[in-house]
Design a protein around this motif. Structure first.
Motif, mmCIF file in Angstrom:
data_model
loop_
_atom_site.group_PDB
_atom_site.id
_atom_site.type_symbol
_atom_site.label_atom_id
_atom_site.label_comp_id
_atom_site.label_asym_id
_atom_site.label_seq_id
_atom_site.Cartn_x
_atom_site.Cartn_y
_atom_site.Cartn_z
ATOM 1 N N ILE A 221 0.868 -1.051 0.061
ATOM 2 C CA ILE A 221 0.026 0.012 -0.046
ATOM 3 C C ILE A 221 0.810 1.170 0.138
ATOM 4 C CG2 ILE A 221 -1.814 1.167 1.202
ATOM 5 C CD1 ILE A 221 -2.090 -1.747 2.531
ATOM 6 N N GLY A 222 0.414 2.534 -0.529
ATOM 7 C CA GLY A 222 0.994 3.564 -0.257
ATOM 8 C C GLY A 222 1.600 3.965 -1.988
ATOM 9 N N LYS A 223 1.001 3.462 -2.683
ATOM 10 C CA LYS A 223 1.453 3.667 -3.936
ATOM 11 C C LYS A 223 0.500 4.820 -4.826
ATOM 12 C CE LYS A 223 -1.774 0.423 -5.419
ATOM 13 N NZ LYS A 223 -2.253 -0.906 -6.102
ATOM 14 N N PHE A 224 -0.317 5.263 -4.034
ATOM 15 C CA PHE A 224 -1.298 6.350 -4.430
ATOM 16 C C PHE A 224 -0.644 7.416 -5.062
ATOM 17 C CE2 PHE A 224 -4.761 9.279 -3.765
ATOM 18 C CZ PHE A 224 -5.692 8.618 -4.792
ATOM 19 N N HIS A 225 0.332 8.083 -4.560
ATOM 20 C CA HIS A 225 0.775 9.411 -5.084
ATOM 21 C C HIS A 225 1.501 9.022 -6.491
ATOM 22 C CE1 HIS A 225 4.374 7.645 -3.228
ATOM 23 N NE2 HIS A 225 4.969 8.330 -3.843
ATOM 24 N N ARG A 226 2.068 7.816 -6.330
ATOM 25 C CA ARG A 226 2.909 7.361 -7.742
ATOM 26 C C ARG A 226 1.550 7.177 -8.887
ATOM 27 N NH1 ARG A 226 6.852 2.689 -5.818
ATOM 28 N NH2 ARG A 226 6.636 2.012 -8.055
ATOM 29 N N GLY A 227 0.899 6.511 -8.303
ATOM 30 C CA GLY A 227 -0.289 6.357 -9.326
ATOM 31 C C GLY A 227 -0.668 7.628 -9.840
ATOM 32 N N PHE A 228 -0.949 8.536 -8.928
ATOM 33 C CA PHE A 228 -1.721 9.878 -9.431
ATOM 34 C C PHE A 228 -0.334 10.672 -10.464
ATOM 35 C CE2 PHE A 228 -1.905 14.687 -9.331
ATOM 36 C CZ PHE A 228 -3.220 14.482 -9.770
ATOM 37 N N LEU A 229 0.900 10.394 -10.301
ATOM 38 C CA LEU A 229 1.980 11.072 -10.995
ATOM 39 C C LEU A 229 1.961 10.375 -12.616
ATOM 40 C CD1 LEU A 229 4.728 11.641 -8.604
ATOM 41 C CD2 LEU A 229 3.445 13.375 -9.458
ATOM 42 N N ASP A 230 1.603 9.123 -12.290
ATOM 43 C CA ASP A 230 1.583 8.529 -13.796
ATOM 44 C C ASP A 230 0.447 8.652 -14.347
ATOM 45 O OD1 ASP A 230 3.852 6.744 -13.191
ATOM 46 O OD2 ASP A 230 2.812 5.290 -12.284
ATOM 47 N N LEU A 231 -0.593 8.879 -13.877
ATOM 48 C CA LEU A 231 -1.790 9.354 -14.670
ATOM 49 C C LEU A 231 -1.474 10.899 -15.210
ATOM 50 C CD1 LEU A 231 -4.751 9.091 -15.447
ATOM 51 C CD2 LEU A 231 -5.313 10.026 -13.187
ATOM 52 N N LEU A 232 -0.849 11.745 -14.554
ATOM 53 C CA LEU A 232 -0.517 13.046 -15.160
ATOM 54 C C LEU A 232 0.530 13.004 -16.384
ATOM 55 C CD1 LEU A 232 -1.075 15.754 -13.640
ATOM 56 C CD2 LEU A 232 1.220 15.824 -12.829
ATOM 57 N N THR A 233 1.614 11.868 -16.256
ATOM 58 C CA THR A 233 2.344 11.553 -17.288
ATOM 59 C C THR A 233 1.471 11.151 -18.402
ATOM 60 O OG1 THR A 233 3.892 10.810 -15.700
ATOM 61 C CG2 THR A 233 4.421 10.296 -17.966
ATOM 62 N N ILE A 234 0.608 10.173 -18.259
ATOM 63 C CA ILE A 234 -0.075 9.529 -19.505
ATOM 64 C C ILE A 234 -0.923 10.605 -20.148
ATOM 65 C CG2 ILE A 234 -2.228 8.162 -19.861
ATOM 66 C CD1 ILE A 234 -1.152 6.418 -17.618
ATOM 67 N N LEU A 235 -1.598 11.274 -19.253
ATOM 68 C CA LEU A 235 -2.594 12.521 -19.794
ATOM 69 C C LEU A 235 -1.536 13.547 -20.580
ATOM 70 C CD1 LEU A 235 -5.357 13.094 -16.856
ATOM 71 C CD2 LEU A 235 -5.520 11.933 -19.250
ATOM 72 N N TYR A 236 -0.554 13.938 -19.849
ATOM 73 C CA TYR A 236 0.216 14.861 -20.936
ATOM 74 C C TYR A 236 0.996 14.353 -22.126
ATOM 75 C CZ TYR A 236 4.377 17.555 -21.691
ATOM 76 O OH TYR A 236 5.288 18.326 -22.256
ATOM 77 N N THR A 237 1.606 13.135 -21.918
ATOM 78 C CA THR A 237 2.106 12.308 -23.203
ATOM 79 C C THR A 237 1.410 12.138 -24.133
ATOM 80 O OG1 THR A 237 2.348 10.512 -22.041
ATOM 81 C CG2 THR A 237 4.296 11.662 -22.153
ATOM 82 N N ALA A 238 -0.172 11.605 -23.685
ATOM 83 C CA ALA A 238 -0.804 11.283 -25.095
ATOM 84 C C ALA A 238 -1.333 12.538 -25.611
ATOM 85 C CB ALA A 238 -2.103 10.918 -24.258
ATOM 86 N N LYS A 239 -1.593 13.622 -25.156
ATOM 87 C CA LYS A 239 -1.857 14.950 -25.596
ATOM 88 C C LYS A 239 -0.785 15.911 -25.939
ATOM 89 C CE LYS A 239 -6.155 17.052 -25.139
ATOM 90 N NZ LYS A 239 -7.071 17.613 -24.343
ATOM 91 N N TYR A 240 0.362 16.079 -25.255
ATOM 92 C CA TYR A 240 1.046 17.217 -25.595
ATOM 93 C C TYR A 240 2.610 16.715 -25.845
ATOM 94 C CZ TYR A 240 -2.781 20.179 -24.327
ATOM 95 O OH TYR A 240 -3.786 20.814 -24.358
ATOM 96 N N SER A 241 2.923 15.550 -25.904
ATOM 97 C CA SER A 241 4.555 15.159 -26.032
ATOM 98 C C SER A 241 5.015 15.587 -27.611
ATOM 99 C CB SER A 241 4.707 13.617 -25.742
ATOM 100 O OG SER A 241 3.935 12.759 -26.618
ATOM 101 N N ARG A 242 3.920 15.704 -28.346
ATOM 102 C CA ARG A 242 4.547 15.949 -29.598
ATOM 103 C C ARG A 242 4.406 17.519 -29.989
ATOM 104 N NH1 ARG A 242 7.687 12.063 -31.249
ATOM 105 N NH2 ARG A 242 6.887 10.625 -29.948
#
Ligand code: UDP
Ligand code: MG
Length: 323
Positions: A221-242
């Protein structure tokens, strides 16, 4: 020597279904797991292979897999990592080696039920490229399930993909989904979101979930903040990485504009009026906006340079090609 069976025409026979299983220290469950999966797949009367990826086990998992491979060489493939690289890397290795048109992934701990495989595979079709299992009645502790429920809710809200369970080990993929998917680190938790953002169709199916019979969970347990950061990465890279400047440049210009208007107005006041700037804290605030604006624009430009150097990577996924 190639271990793929050759037909008379010399073409290699590709299995219809590949089951990909990442595992680490699961010696207790492997034989039972193999027996159950083989049973189900035999009943389906399709050709199949099971690809086990030993992700740096330190128990006897690999020896058990080796025996299974010797006994069933055409149905059991084993990839052994040199050390523990994590579930994402194990899945990638499995996808790379899988030959089937349909790929089913599954955890090795028997928490998922192989009996679900036929229905999962059947759901794949025109309207569905990935079926993700939904552990409707989950057999893990409350502390474990609450963060993931919250994460699923936020993810659905941000991405438009409304499914109940993102991180179920049991999933069925069309081959092209697995070929195009690139995951690393903890991103295996977001596979349905990544696949959805790539333009594929994702569905879910309620599946049975059992308590762990052997061994221990590899995650704490205690992976929540990592999960949230990963979500941020996904949303950002999917839309704006290019096109990072479109994001950073917009906010940068806005901030620069606000700062310039505030400070410009104060400076004009200083030149043409009696006001002095030393007693105007607003001047500093305007200045802050200007600096932040320049920072944002610079980050955007840096991002553009980085993404330009990666331009030769494929940035799209193709659905069909008529030639
Ligand atoms: N696993 C893996 N590499 C790791 C951690 C886990 O291959 O570094 C495998 C593990 O053996 C199991 C699956 O990933 O087959 C899911 O792990 P686990 O059951 O521990 O996770 P939980 O079900 O508790 O979320
Ligand atoms: Mg498990």
């Amino acid at each position: 020597m190639s271990k793929i069976i050759k037909t008379r025409s010399g073409k290699s026979m590709e299995p219809a279904i590949s089951v990909v299983i990442p595992l680490m220290n699961e010696e207790g469950s492997l034989e039972e797991l193999f027996g159950k999966i083989a049973n189900v797949l035999k009943r389906m009367q399709t050709s199949y292979e099971i690809v086990f990826i030993d992700d740096g086990s330190t128990d006897s998992s690999f020896d058990i897999l080796k025996e299974l491979h010797q006994e069933f060489p055409s149905n059991v493939k084993v990839i052994r990592f040199r050390r523990n690289y994590g579930k994402a890397a194990a899945l990638m290795a499995g996808f790379k080696s899988a030959q089937g048109n349909v790929i089913v992934t599954m955890d090795a701990d028997l928490q998922d039920d192989p009996e679900e495989i036929p229905q999962l595979v059947e759901m794949l079709g025109k309207e569905c490229d990935l079926v993700s299992g939904w552990k409707k009645r989950r057999q893990d502790s409350f502390l474990y399930t609450l963060p993931s429920k919250a994460a699923n809710f936020i993810t659905g809200w941000l991405t438009g993909l409304h499914i109940h369970d993102l991180n179920c080990g049991l999933k069925a993929y069309k081959k092209e989904v697995a070929v195009d998917l690139k995951i690393y680190g903890d991103l295996y938790r977001y596979i349905p979101v990544l696949v959805h953002l790539m333009g594929f169709k994702v569905s879910e199916k309620p599946v049975q979930h059992y308590p762990r019979k052997y061994g221990q969970s590899k995650y704490t347990i205690g992976k929540f903040h990592r999960g949230f950061l990963d979500l941020l990465t996904i949303l950002y890279t999917a839309k704006y990485s290019r096109r990072p400047l479109h994001l950073f440049g917009l906010w940068g210009l806005l901030s620069l504009f606000i700062g310039s208007v505030i400070d410009g107005w104060l400076i004009l006041g200083r030149i043409f009026g009696e006001t002095s700037l030393s007693n105007r804290p607003l001047f500093m605030i305007g200045f802050l906006f200007v600096i932040i604006g320049i920072q944002f624009i610079s980050i955007g430009l840096l991002g553009e340079m980085i993404s330009r150097s990666e331009r030769n990577e494929q940035t799209y996924t193709v659905r069909e090609e008529l030639r």
